[in-house]
Scaffold this motif. Structure first.
Motif, PDB file in Angstrom:
ATOM      1  N   ASP A 159      20.767  18.277 -76.170  1.00 42.46           N
ATOM      2  CA  ASP A 159      20.639  19.820 -75.543  1.00 42.46           C
ATOM      3  C   ASP A 159      20.572  20.667 -74.909  1.00 42.46           C
ATOM      4  OD1 ASP A 159      23.393  18.580 -76.978  1.00 42.46           O
ATOM      5  OD2 ASP A 159      22.430  19.195 -79.187  1.00 42.46           O
ATOM      6  N   PHE A 160      19.072  20.891 -75.600  1.00 44.66           N
ATOM      7  CA  PHE A 160      17.930  22.350 -75.090  1.00 44.66           C
ATOM      8  C   PHE A 160      18.079  21.438 -73.085  1.00 44.66           C
ATOM      9  CE2 PHE A 160      13.288  23.007 -73.432  1.00 44.66           C
ATOM     10  CZ  PHE A 160      13.904  23.972 -74.452  1.00 44.66           C
ATOM     11  N   GLN A 163      20.789  23.113 -71.343  1.00 42.63           N
ATOM     12  CA  GLN A 163      20.706  24.483 -70.687  1.00 42.63           C
ATOM     13  C   GLN A 163      20.036  25.225 -69.059  1.00 42.63           C
ATOM     14  OE1 GLN A 163      18.977  26.933 -74.196  1.00 42.63           O
ATOM     15  NE2 GLN A 163      17.758  25.160 -74.538  1.00 42.63           N
ATOM     16  N   HIS A 199      20.702  17.421 -64.553  1.00 43.62           N
ATOM     17  CA  HIS A 199      20.523  18.732 -64.346  1.00 43.62           C
ATOM     18  C   HIS A 199      18.908  19.565 -62.983  1.00 43.62           C
ATOM     19  CE1 HIS A 199      22.925  18.835 -67.842  1.00 43.62           C
ATOM     20  NE2 HIS A 199      22.983  20.052 -68.188  1.00 43.62           N
TER      21      HIS A 199
END
Length: 255
Positions: A159-160, A163, A199
């Motif tokens: 989850d971190f 971002q 990401h």
């Protein structure tokens, strides 16, 4: 078996590099290919080495990685060359993610003179190394700390990382199989690595030659998801063709 001095040297060479070709061993030991193959067969029969097409590697499990200190001692010079090649390619003033692994820790050491970096990592060893660079901002991922190697894993880590979108992800891997799949051992770590890959604008794989043909249980991804591969020796067959097909640039940090 009671290895003779030549066989002990052969074993030491394989243990130092993790994985080598039969031709490399013959050149290093100054003997014929037939002699090397006989020695390899004897040691493979005793469980001291594992054979693959064209080469030999240290025995490994598909379900559990070697201990961190043991991995640190394998092919140290090769990892340092890979790290220096990556450091030369990383520009100042960019954002990076570095994941878990002794090769990415070597990359962190090679980046200590860079300026203007913002580095996200789920590797506490990387964070400690780069914290010595006053020109580098280090962001540590939240999650569960894996005691054996100070890696951070779990859903909170996923989850971190979700971002962010960084310029370059520099990732290590436990194994690259001959179908082009990238593999690791801990499914919790794999989930984090998959998020890192998705990401980053560019994904650079740092993998010494011992990682080719090394089995592991959990699929991380495929070579087609990698933009650049940094390694320390020419990849064995069938990897050159796989890399060409996947349009992966291969940077060989030769001695």
């Amino acid at each position: 078996m009671n290895p003779n001095p030549r066989q002990l040297k052969l074993l030491a060479v394989v243990q130092a590099r993790g994985s080598v070709t039969v031709e490399f061993l013959a050149d290093t030991l100054g003997v014929t290919l037939q002699t090397v193959r006989r020695d390899i067969q004897r040691m493979a029969d005793e469980g001291l080495l594992t054979r693959f097409h064209g080469g030999v590697r240290v025995p490994s499990s598909t379900i559990e990685n070697m201990a961190h200190p043991q991995r640190e001692s394998l092919n140290v010079q090769g990892k340092q060359r890979i790290a220096q090649a990556i450091a030369l390619a990383v520009p100042n003033d960019c954002s990076l993610i570095l994941n878990i692994g002794t090769t990415t820790e070597a990359v962190a050491r090679a980046l200590l003179q860079h300026t203007g970096l913002r580095v996200i990592t789920n590797n506490l060893n990387v964070a400690i190394i780069l914290s010595a660079n006053p020109q580098c901002e280090v962001i540590v991922v939240g999650g569960v700390v894996r005691r054996r190697d100070q890696g951070i894993v779990g859903e909170a880590a996923v989850d971190f990382i979700g971002q962010f979108k960084v310029d370059i992800a520099v990732i290590g891997i436990s194994g690259i199989e001959d179908d082009g799949s990238l593999r690791d051992y801990d499914y919790r770590e794999v989930k984090v690595s998959q998020t890192i890959i998705s990401h980053a604008r560019e994904v650079w794989l740092a993998a010494d030659v011992s990682k080719f043909n090394r089995p592991a249980m959990v699929a991380v991804g495929h070579l087609s998801q990698i933009d650049r591969l940094f390694t320390d020796a020419p990849p064995p067959e069938p990897f050159p063709a796989l890399l060409d097909e996947a349009q992966v640039r291969c940077d060989i940090a030769a001695p």
